[in-house]
Scaffold this active site. Structure first.
Site, PDB file in Angstrom:
ATOM      1  N   MET A 174      10.132  -3.515 -12.719  1.00  0.00           N
ATOM      2  CA  MET A 174      10.453  -2.765 -11.501  1.00  0.00           C
ATOM      3  C   MET A 174      11.042  -3.757 -10.512  1.00  0.00           C
ATOM      4  N   THR A 231      12.197  -5.988  -4.681  1.00  0.00           N
ATOM      5  CA  THR A 231      12.101  -6.986  -3.620  1.00  0.00           C
ATOM      6  C   THR A 231      13.303  -7.929  -3.571  1.00  0.00           C
ATOM      7  N   THR A 274      15.483   3.305   2.994  1.00  0.00           N
ATOM      8  CA  THR A 274      15.100   3.600   1.603  1.00  0.00           C
ATOM      9  C   THR A 274      15.831   4.827   1.065  1.00  0.00           C
ATOM     10  N   GLY A 313     -21.063 -26.307  -6.613  1.00  0.00           N
ATOM     11  CA  GLY A 313     -19.918 -27.174  -6.920  1.00  0.00           C
ATOM     12  C   GLY A 313     -19.321 -26.883  -8.283  1.00  0.00           C
ATOM     13  N   GLU A 337       2.871  -4.968  -4.836  1.00  0.00           N
ATOM     14  CA  GLU A 337       2.758  -3.502  -4.831  1.00  0.00           C
ATOM     15  C   GLU A 337       2.421  -2.959  -3.441  1.00  0.00           C
TER      16      GLU A 337
HETATM   17  C1  ST9 Z   1       5.706  -5.124  -7.201  1.00  0.00           C
HETATM   18  C2  ST9 Z   1       5.284  -5.297  -8.632  1.00  0.00           C
HETATM   19  O1  ST9 Z   1       5.200  -5.676  -6.274  1.00  0.00           O
HETATM   20  C3  ST9 Z   1       3.967  -6.013  -8.809  1.00  0.00           C
HETATM   21  C4  ST9 Z   1       3.596  -6.193 -10.221  1.00  0.00           C
HETATM   22  C5  ST9 Z   1       3.310  -4.914 -10.893  1.00  0.00           C
HETATM   23  C6  ST9 Z   1       3.390  -4.990 -12.321  1.00  0.00           C
HETATM   24  C7  ST9 Z   1       3.658  -3.658 -12.841  1.00  0.00           C
HETATM   25  C8  ST9 Z   1       3.621  -3.603 -14.259  1.00  0.00           C
HETATM   26  C9  ST9 Z   1       4.313  -2.505 -14.865  1.00  0.00           C
HETATM   27  C10 ST9 Z   1       4.069  -1.161 -14.299  1.00  0.00           C
HETATM   28  C11 ST9 Z   1       4.238  -0.103 -15.301  1.00  0.00           C
HETATM   29  C12 ST9 Z   1       4.255   1.236 -14.694  1.00  0.00           C
HETATM   30  C13 ST9 Z   1       5.221   2.095 -15.333  1.00  0.00           C
HETATM   31  C14 ST9 Z   1       5.375   3.397 -14.693  1.00  0.00           C
HETATM   32  C15 ST9 Z   1       4.710   4.516 -15.312  1.00  0.00           C
HETATM   33  C16 ST9 Z   1       4.950   5.808 -14.735  1.00  0.00           C
HETATM   34  C17 ST9 Z   1       4.377   6.948 -15.477  1.00  0.00           C
HETATM   35  C18 ST9 Z   1       4.565   8.313 -14.811  1.00  0.00           C
HETATM   36  N1  ST9 Z   1       3.944   7.804  -2.442  1.00  0.00           N
HETATM   37  O2  ST9 Z   1       7.527   6.450   4.663  1.00  0.00           O
HETATM   38  P1  ST9 Z   1       8.971   6.308   4.352  1.00  0.00           P
HETATM   39  C19 ST9 Z   1       8.782   7.494  -0.751  1.00  0.00           C
HETATM   40  S1  ST9 Z   1       6.995  -4.046  -6.993  1.00  0.00           S
HETATM   41  C20 ST9 Z   1       5.045   8.403  -2.920  1.00  0.00           C
HETATM   42  O3  ST9 Z   1       9.963   6.870   5.317  1.00  0.00           O
HETATM   43  P2  ST9 Z   1      10.257   3.744   4.621  1.00  0.00           P
HETATM   44  C21 ST9 Z   1       9.058   8.939  -0.473  1.00  0.00           C
HETATM   45  O4  ST9 Z   1      10.085   9.374  -1.360  1.00  0.00           O
HETATM   46  C22 ST9 Z   1       7.352  -4.051  -5.268  1.00  0.00           C
HETATM   47  N2  ST9 Z   1       6.260   8.247  -2.347  1.00  0.00           N
HETATM   48  O5  ST9 Z   1       9.222   4.793   4.037  1.00  0.00           O
HETATM   49  C23 ST9 Z   1       9.524   8.878   0.959  1.00  0.00           C
HETATM   50  O6  ST9 Z   1      10.298   9.988   1.321  1.00  0.00           O
HETATM   51  P3  ST9 Z   1       9.576  11.295   1.960  1.00  0.00           P
HETATM   52  C24 ST9 Z   1       6.431  -3.193  -4.545  1.00  0.00           C
HETATM   53  C25 ST9 Z   1       6.344   7.496  -1.248  1.00  0.00           C
HETATM   54  O7  ST9 Z   1       9.894   3.381   6.015  1.00  0.00           O
HETATM   55  C26 ST9 Z   1      10.337   7.620   0.977  1.00  0.00           C
HETATM   56  O8  ST9 Z   1       9.627   6.735   0.098  1.00  0.00           O
HETATM   57  N3  ST9 Z   1       6.879  -2.987  -3.202  1.00  0.00           N
HETATM   58  C27 ST9 Z   1       5.227   6.868  -0.702  1.00  0.00           C
HETATM   59  O9  ST9 Z   1      11.628   4.150   4.334  1.00  0.00           O
HETATM   60  C28 ST9 Z   1      10.479   7.005   2.340  1.00  0.00           C
HETATM   61  O10 ST9 Z   1       9.216   6.937   2.923  1.00  0.00           O
HETATM   62  C29 ST9 Z   1       6.259  -2.125  -2.439  1.00  0.00           C
HETATM   63  O11 ST9 Z   1       5.305  -1.484  -2.820  1.00  0.00           O
HETATM   64  C30 ST9 Z   1       3.994   7.038  -1.352  1.00  0.00           C
HETATM   65  N4  ST9 Z   1       2.879   6.454  -0.953  1.00  0.00           N
HETATM   66  O12 ST9 Z   1       9.882   2.515   3.664  1.00  0.00           O
HETATM   67  C31 ST9 Z   1       6.836  -1.956  -1.060  1.00  0.00           C
HETATM   68  N5  ST9 Z   1       5.612   6.160   0.385  1.00  0.00           N
HETATM   69  O13 ST9 Z   1       8.783  10.799   3.131  1.00  0.00           O
HETATM   70  C32 ST9 Z   1       5.790  -1.745  -0.033  1.00  0.00           C
HETATM   71  C33 ST9 Z   1       6.934   6.352   0.507  1.00  0.00           C
HETATM   72  O14 ST9 Z   1      10.699  12.185   2.327  1.00  0.00           O
HETATM   73  N6  ST9 Z   1       6.365  -1.088   1.119  1.00  0.00           N
HETATM   74  N7  ST9 Z   1       7.391   7.143  -0.483  1.00  0.00           N
HETATM   75  O15 ST9 Z   1       8.687  11.842   0.897  1.00  0.00           O
HETATM   76  C34 ST9 Z   1       6.187   0.265   1.313  1.00  0.00           C
HETATM   77  O16 ST9 Z   1       5.553   0.943   0.522  1.00  0.00           O
HETATM   78  C35 ST9 Z   1       6.787   0.811   2.584  1.00  0.00           C
HETATM   79  O17 ST9 Z   1       5.822   1.593   3.212  1.00  0.00           O
HETATM   80  C36 ST9 Z   1       8.062   1.635   2.327  1.00  0.00           C
HETATM   81  C37 ST9 Z   1       8.596   1.949   3.716  1.00  0.00           C
HETATM   82  C38 ST9 Z   1       9.051   0.829   1.549  1.00  0.00           C
HETATM   83  C39 ST9 Z   1       7.767   2.926   1.582  1.00  0.00           C
HETATM   84  P1  FAD Z   2       6.503  -9.422   3.994  1.00  0.00           P
HETATM   85  O1  FAD Z   2       6.987  -8.030   3.867  1.00  0.00           O
HETATM   86  O2  FAD Z   2       7.381 -10.407   4.650  1.00  0.00           O
HETATM   87  O3  FAD Z   2       5.104  -9.393   4.739  1.00  0.00           O
HETATM   88  C1  FAD Z   2       4.559 -10.541   5.405  1.00  0.00           C
HETATM   89  C2  FAD Z   2       3.291 -10.096   6.144  1.00  0.00           C
HETATM   90  O4  FAD Z   2       3.630  -9.123   7.149  1.00  0.00           O
HETATM   91  C3  FAD Z   2       2.275  -9.405   5.244  1.00  0.00           C
HETATM   92  O5  FAD Z   2       0.975  -9.776   5.611  1.00  0.00           O
HETATM   93  C4  FAD Z   2       2.493  -7.925   5.504  1.00  0.00           C
HETATM   94  O6  FAD Z   2       1.317  -7.146   5.329  1.00  0.00           O
HETATM   95  C5  FAD Z   2       2.906  -7.926   6.965  1.00  0.00           C
HETATM   96  N1  FAD Z   2       3.783  -6.800   7.268  1.00  0.00           N
HETATM   97  C6  FAD Z   2       5.063  -6.622   6.880  1.00  0.00           C
HETATM   98  N2  FAD Z   2       5.525  -5.456   7.336  1.00  0.00           N
HETATM   99  C7  FAD Z   2       4.536  -4.888   8.038  1.00  0.00           C
HETATM  100  C8  FAD Z   2       4.401  -3.666   8.773  1.00  0.00           C
HETATM  101  N3  FAD Z   2       5.400  -2.790   8.861  1.00  0.00           N
HETATM  102  N4  FAD Z   2       3.211  -3.391   9.366  1.00  0.00           N
HETATM  103  C9  FAD Z   2       2.183  -4.268   9.273  1.00  0.00           C
HETATM  104  N5  FAD Z   2       2.265  -5.449   8.611  1.00  0.00           N
HETATM  105  C10 FAD Z   2       3.412  -5.732   7.987  1.00  0.00           C
HETATM  106  N6  FAD Z   2       8.534  -7.114  -6.238  1.00  0.00           N
HETATM  107  C11 FAD Z   2       9.249  -6.347  -7.093  1.00  0.00           C
HETATM  108  O7  FAD Z   2      10.146  -5.648  -6.674  1.00  0.00           O
HETATM  109  N7  FAD Z   2       8.972  -6.337  -8.429  1.00  0.00           N
HETATM  110  C12 FAD Z   2       7.981  -7.087  -8.967  1.00  0.00           C
HETATM  111  O8  FAD Z   2       7.754  -7.031 -10.165  1.00  0.00           O
HETATM  112  C13 FAD Z   2       7.234  -7.934  -8.100  1.00  0.00           C
HETATM  113  N8  FAD Z   2       6.275  -8.758  -8.600  1.00  0.00           N
HETATM  114  C14 FAD Z   2       5.708  -9.686  -7.766  1.00  0.00           C
HETATM  115  C15 FAD Z   2       4.892 -10.684  -8.297  1.00  0.00           C
HETATM  116  C16 FAD Z   2       4.396 -11.677  -7.480  1.00  0.00           C
HETATM  117  C17 FAD Z   2       3.569 -12.761  -8.063  1.00  0.00           C
HETATM  118  C18 FAD Z   2       4.700 -11.678  -6.091  1.00  0.00           C
HETATM  119  C19 FAD Z   2       4.197 -12.751  -5.179  1.00  0.00           C
HETATM  120  C20 FAD Z   2       5.451 -10.671  -5.554  1.00  0.00           C
HETATM  121  C21 FAD Z   2       5.986  -9.678  -6.386  1.00  0.00           C
HETATM  122  N9  FAD Z   2       6.837  -8.710  -5.871  1.00  0.00           N
HETATM  123  C22 FAD Z   2       7.549  -7.910  -6.715  1.00  0.00           C
HETATM  124  C23 FAD Z   2       7.125  -8.658  -4.447  1.00  0.00           C
HETATM  125  C24 FAD Z   2       5.984  -8.031  -3.645  1.00  0.00           C
HETATM  126  O9  FAD Z   2       5.926  -6.668  -3.853  1.00  0.00           O
HETATM  127  C25 FAD Z   2       6.209  -8.427  -2.179  1.00  0.00           C
HETATM  128  O10 FAD Z   2       5.890  -9.792  -2.073  1.00  0.00           O
HETATM  129  C26 FAD Z   2       5.373  -7.587  -1.244  1.00  0.00           C
HETATM  130  O11 FAD Z   2       5.814  -6.261  -1.237  1.00  0.00           O
HETATM  131  C27 FAD Z   2       5.380  -8.146   0.183  1.00  0.00           C
HETATM  132  O12 FAD Z   2       6.659  -8.461   0.624  1.00  0.00           O
HETATM  133  P2  FAD Z   2       6.964  -9.916   1.247  1.00  0.00           P
HETATM  134  O13 FAD Z   2       6.412 -10.911   0.306  1.00  0.00           O
HETATM  135  O14 FAD Z   2       8.383  -9.987   1.581  1.00  0.00           O
HETATM  136  O15 FAD Z   2       6.067  -9.955   2.553  1.00  0.00           O
END
Ligand code: ST9
Ligand code: FAD
Length: 616
Positions: free
Chosen positions: A162, A165, A223, A423, A446
């Protein structure tokens, strides 16, 4: 003895005696998996987890993957590859496969129980093996030709990633700069640099399909302007056989040197630097963020389960050490210099630490498995072709708690597990230091904890006017107000009822501030300073609730057991006594703290947002 200590007894107790899974398995959508089958699956996976998977855990940390900048390749250590093969040769990586791709429709609750065992033994192996999930998404959302690609992924064991980032787009995914340019043949060229991509490059499979968010030229900001592209490492020359064609223009351009979870390769991926990175638009529709969230929801559940799994094995390691570590005299005999030395489990402070660790370890497991039973409901509803919006809303509500709360509590408690070893815990002779390092990432990727708190309050509570939240709290209240015959848990119920009111109070206070914000937008700061507080408070109440449910079942079982039994009966008594003690202790030690949290939440803060930037 290997590092991994599974707790199969507690997994089965929670699934079958507390959450009643025997009634759900073996019928309807899950006709192929009855209780006996489920127990055999768990026993077999526990064997593999404590064996081949656990064996490669330490080596992956000491001899992490190696990046070769000349070839842009990542080579994994051999023990890790052997562990991966042992897992995939057993077909366990296909447990998540839907019937449409030839899978067995295993109940989600069993899948998450299996995931706990693998994630506790060797989290990196589990992160590499997610291809069934990616194939499932493709099969669900793809065009007919892309659904063929899903089958190829399964048949050939191709990896999936996925890819969201970027250096400037972490939490703020909408700041994504990677762009996609349409081509006359209907494909897209993806251009940009993504970072921190888990399993972005490795030598476990001949191909990797990257699921990439990029902004098509001319699309709007944020987004909503993003689309999801499938960018395979090698292009597929023959859709029928899966024969690979040319190398696609996506390359690993760096491998992160991390604090922990070193066996999991985290890569920078560059798209379209020296040749086009050809991508296919998923489903032929521009709906990227919504599509990607289907992956994210699964991945957030994986992270919460990983946290719970790591804390469980850490607690069991700490308890085993404490039982045999003799140090100091019993506090009650401390005045007697000649008093016999005792195992550290006799010291109240060590007991307090261990019992809290046990409470959180078993409580987080219960939280994951309870959420998984809601997913059982969803899967059954989907199979029957009748939507279950209440289950959907409940699952949505629970996900940020499973991910955010579990990872925070696990990290905090893991450090206390290490402390129990003194320790010795700080050395590499024990797995605790690696657990601490490997688990810290769970609060970050995530979506960080802050993001989970925002998601819980704004999206999952405020958006539906608190309907799903209110329904869940009403369930908790039922248990708290339940008054069965005297079972020794009356005070625990009363403490839960009080904590429940505190959580309602925190959410209510935030609701008030949210309403004020329509007049004065800065009132939102008073909400924002409490979102993580609410996340943690909700988690504590749910853990207190689930521990109480476990204790109630254990109490009833205890009443039926002979008092002087030996062997299995004695072990069962000890287990049940432990369950009751854990629920009581958690309610006494943790739940009253929520009253203080409510009092802090209610204060109108005038400091936080007024600290000048140069005062930090
Ligand atoms: C990462 C990977 O970190 C880490 C390692 C993982 C390893 C994974 C291993 C493999 C996985 C295998 C899985 C396979 C899949 C299987 C599937 C089987 C079925 N819930 O609030 P808005 C959507 S990866 C649902 O305005 P902003 C929704 O469409 C990196 N949908 O947000 C919404 O539209 P609406 C991870 C949600 O202000 C739209 O987004 N990075 C949800 O534009 C816009 O929403 C992150 O997780 C939800 N809870 O953007 C990023 N929330 O409202 C973290 C939003 O019309 N940042 N949508 O429905 C965020 O989550 C932010 O809040 C943001 C904000 C990007 C959503
Ligand atoms: P930032 O977004 O810069 O955040 C910095 C700090 O600010 C955090 O404490 C955060 O909580 C805070 N902050 C930021 N925004 C807000 C807000 N709006 N309100 C309050 N606090 C806020 N990404 C992928 O796409 N795919 C992957 O497979 C994947 N794997 C990863 C594996 C590892 C080991 C690591 C380290 C990261 C991985 N990521 C991946 C990225 C990961 O999802 C991001 O690191 C994470 O979403 C945070 O983003 P950032 O590191 O840029 O931190």
């Amino acid at each position: 003895m290997g590092h991994y200590q599974p707790n199969l007894r507690d997994v089965e107790f929670t699934l079958f005696e507390v959450l009643g899974r025997a009634d759900a398995y073996g019928r309807g959508a899950f006709a192929g998996t009855d209780e006996d089958t489920a127990r055999s699956v768990l026993a077999e996976v526990a064997r593999l987890a404590t064996g081949e998977l656990a064996d490669a855990f330490t080596d992956g940390d000491r001899n992490p993957p190696v990046y070769d900048p000349a070839t842009h390749t990542v080579t994994l250590p051999d023990p890790l590859k052997r562990a991966y093969r042992a897992w995939t040769d057993g077909g366990w990586h296909l447990l998540d496969l839907p019937a449409s791709l030839g899978g067995a429709e295993v109940p989600p609750s069993l899948r998450w129980a299996v995931a706990e065992l693998a994630l506790g033994a060797n989290p990196a192996v589990y992160l590499y093996q997610g291809l069934a999930g990616f194939a499932k998404i493709l099969d669900r959302l793809g065009t007919p030709s892309q659904r063929r690609l899903a089958r190829l992924m399964v048949e050939h064991g191709w990896g999936g990633t996925m890819v969201l980032t970027e250096p400037e787009a972490g939490s703020d995914v909408g700041a994504c700069r990677t762009r996609a340019v349409p081509q006359p043949d209907g494909t897209w060229h993806v251009e940009g640099v993504k970072r921190f991509i888990t399993s972005g490059e490795h030598d476990l499979s001949e191909n990797i399909v990257h699921f990439v968010l990029a902004r098509p030229e001319g699309h709007g900001p944020g987004t909503k302007g993003l689309s999801l592209f499938l960018v395979p490492k090698f292009l597929v020359a023959d859709e029928r056989t899966g024969r690979l064609g040319a190398r696609n223009g996506v390359h690993a351009t760096a491998l992160e040197d991390k604090m922990g979870l070193k066996a999991s390769a985290t890569c920078e991926l560059t798209f379209g630097a020296d040749r086009p990175a050809v991508g296919l638009l998923l489903g032929g529709v521009h709906d990227g963020i919504r599509q990607m969230f289907q992956v994210i929801e699964q991945a957030r559940m994986i992270v919460g389960t990983k946290s719970a799994a790591t804390l469980s094995t850490a607690y069991l390691n700490a308890a085993a050490y404490a039982r045999q570590r003799v140090q100091g005299a019993d506090l009650a005999s401390a005045a007697d210099r000649g008093a016999p030395r005792v195992a550290i489990t006799r010291h109240p402070d060590v007991r307090r630490a261990l019992l809290l660790q046990k409470a959180y370890a078993e409580g987080l497991r219960a939280l994951v498995l309870y959420t998984a039973t809601v997913q059982d409901r969803l899967a059954a509803a989907e199979a029957a072709g009748r939507p279950d919006p209440e289950a959907k809303a409940l699952n949505d509500l629970l996900l940020p708690v499973v991910k955010g709360y579990s990872s925070e509590r696990a990290c905090e408690q893991l450090s206390h597990c290490l402390q129990v070893l003194g320790g010795a815990g700080y050395t590499r002779d024990f797995p605790l230091e690696q657990y601490v390092r490997d688990a810290k990432i769970d609060t970050l990727y995530e979506g960080t904890t802050a993001i989970q708190g925002l998601d819980l309050y704004f999206r999952k509570i405020a958006r539906d006017g608190g309907a799903a939240f209110g329904a869940l709290l009403a369930e908790v209240e039922k248990t708290a107000l339940d008054a069965p015959a005297e079972d020794g848990l009356a005070e625990t119920r009363a403490l839960l009822a009080r904590a429940l009111e505190d959580v309602r109070g925190i959410a209510g206070t935030m609701g008030g501030r949210l309403a004020e914000s329509f007049e004065d937008p800065t009132a939102l700061y008073q909400v924002g300073r409490n979102t993580t507080r609410l996340l943690m408070a909700v988690g504590d109440v749910l853990v207190g609730w689930l521990l109480l449910r476990q204790a109630t079942v254990a109490g009833a079982a205890l009443a039926r057991l002979p008092e002087d039994g030996l062997g299995a009966i004695r072990a069962r008594r000890a287990f049940c006594v432990g369950k009751m003690a854990t629920a009581r202790f958690f309610a006494q030690e943790v739940l009253p703290l929520l009253t203080a949290e409510l009092s802090v939440a209610r204060r109108l803060d005038t400091v936080l947002m007024s600290v000048p930037e140069d005062a930090w």
